[in-house]
Design a protein around this motif. Sequence first.
Motif, PDB file in Angstrom:
ATOM      1  N   MET A 152       1.292 -14.081  -3.720  1.00  0.00           N
ATOM      2  CA  MET A 152       0.046 -13.358  -3.517  1.00  0.00           C
ATOM      3  C   MET A 152      -0.286 -13.238  -2.036  1.00  0.00           C
ATOM      4  O   MET A 152      -0.776 -12.195  -1.569  1.00  0.00           O
ATOM      5  N   ALA A 153      -0.017 -14.276  -1.270  1.00  0.00           N
ATOM      6  CA  ALA A 153      -0.267 -14.219   0.174  1.00  0.00           C
ATOM      7  C   ALA A 153       0.596 -13.141   0.829  1.00  0.00           C
ATOM      8  O   ALA A 153       0.130 -12.384   1.697  1.00  0.00           O
ATOM      9  N   GLU A 187      -0.814  -9.691  -0.220  1.00  0.00           N
ATOM     10  CA  GLU A 187      -2.046  -9.331   0.484  1.00  0.00           C
ATOM     11  C   GLU A 187      -1.747  -8.867   1.903  1.00  0.00           C
ATOM     12  O   GLU A 187      -2.385  -7.933   2.414  1.00  0.00           O
ATOM     13  N   ARG A 188      -0.775  -9.501   2.534  1.00  0.00           N
ATOM     14  CA  ARG A 188      -0.400  -9.073   3.891  1.00  0.00           C
ATOM     15  C   ARG A 188       0.229  -7.680   3.859  1.00  0.00           C
ATOM     16  O   ARG A 188      -0.098  -6.818   4.678  1.00  0.00           O
ATOM     17  N   SER A 201      -0.229  -5.366   1.690  1.00  0.00           N
ATOM     18  CA  SER A 201      -1.166  -4.328   1.246  1.00  0.00           C
ATOM     19  C   SER A 201      -1.893  -3.681   2.420  1.00  0.00           C
ATOM     20  O   SER A 201      -2.499  -2.615   2.262  1.00  0.00           O
ATOM     21  N   ARG A 202      -1.834  -4.312   3.585  1.00  0.00           N
ATOM     22  CA  ARG A 202      -2.511  -3.758   4.762  1.00  0.00           C
ATOM     23  C   ARG A 202      -1.609  -2.818   5.570  1.00  0.00           C
ATOM     24  O   ARG A 202      -2.040  -2.244   6.565  1.00  0.00           O
ATOM     25  N   GLN A 209      -4.132  -2.473  -3.476  1.00  0.00           N
ATOM     26  CA  GLN A 209      -4.337  -3.911  -3.442  1.00  0.00           C
ATOM     27  C   GLN A 209      -3.269  -4.561  -4.344  1.00  0.00           C
ATOM     28  O   GLN A 209      -2.716  -3.899  -5.214  1.00  0.00           O
ATOM     29  N   PRO A 210      -2.956  -5.842  -4.145  1.00  0.00           N
ATOM     30  CA  PRO A 210      -1.971  -6.488  -5.016  1.00  0.00           C
ATOM     31  C   PRO A 210      -2.331  -6.309  -6.492  1.00  0.00           C
ATOM     32  O   PRO A 210      -3.467  -6.542  -6.907  1.00  0.00           O
TER      33      PRO A 210
END
Length: 406
Positions: free
Chosen positions: A185-186, A189-190, A192-193, A245-246
């Motif tokens: 997930m980390a 999230e990275r 997704s930017r 987003q994830p």
Amino acid sequence: MRAIRTLLCAAATAALLAPVSVQAQGLFSPAIMVNDQAITNYELNQRVALLEAFNTPGNPAEVARQQLIDDALRRDYMASRGISITDEGLQAALEEFAGRANQSVDQFLAALASQGIEEQALRDYVEINSLWRDFIRREFRGSVDVSDRDIDTAIASELGNTTAIQVLLSEIIIPAPPERAAEAMAIAERLSRLRSTAEFSAAAAQYSAVQTKENGGRLPWKSLDEYPAGLGDVLLALEPGEVTQPLPIPNGVALLQLRDLREVDSGEAKPMMLDYAVFTIGGGLTAEALAQAAQIDADTDSCDDLYGVAKGLPEDRLTRTTAAPSEIENDIAMVLAGLDEGESAAALTRNDGQTLLYVMLCSRLPVVDGGIDRETVANRLSSRQLAQQADLLLARLRANATIVTP
């Protein structure tokens, strides 16, 4: 009689909860009590051995325990209704089961005996499943109600309007079994930017677990309807270059980047039904399971070849389905969207990451003669209703049962 059964069940329950003596640990001591039925350690051990012989995915001890509890509930319910199987019926069911491995019953039993599995273990397994399947069909067939409106609703998304929206996406699917969920997930999230298609493609090559990683995660133009239900609004809200987003999927996380979007005449985006196969492999994302998936990939060119791989295994190891994308589980639908006919992916898992899904796209079936075959859709809806009725009945039996385990 009910009072006597209650007393017997209470006594057995007390025995299970009492300090365990050496004698109580014997093979034929109760391991589980389901109402007034005792499931012995011996039965549990035999079912575990049977599941291992069938290469059933998941933890064999946990699967065996749940299966035997469900079997006891189903058997008790059918017995209360006077439903049983004849000797001839059981023999026919055994012959059908053994025939899946191109063996006679005697040959099949001999193979099991070489692994320490008694004949009764197989007979119990086959009997209850055969009885329950036939019972559900008889009991609920009359309550299955598939109307023309139901069929119309099921295929409405496939028929479309005069125009259709197509999207050009790139994908990343990151495995996330429980022990790696936070890390995955980390990373998601990275990523997704990101706004650069080049950077997203590089990330796909590094992190994605599906075949499109070899092409930087790039997918060809696809109709929006080929993606899971509910994802359309998410994708339409993106600007080119933006990433979702994830998106959590079972034991994984997905990311989609919009590269472009266009509106086309619906004739250019013919609605599709997806014909696909899923073969389950025990071990999740372990090296051994992935190696088995790679070997299957090397040995097969089409979905029909998978029947040879599944020969002799329980029917539920290989499933083949024809459905609209909107009716398919989200993670599987996302994987299928990136596959061509005959291509496969082995990145998705089930059972808390213990079961690997080998997914192959058999074909995309275009709507013919102005519509989807209504009888096929009706049969699929009927089967789904029967399965739901069976699940609801079993859930009620569990809720009303007294189940005691150590």
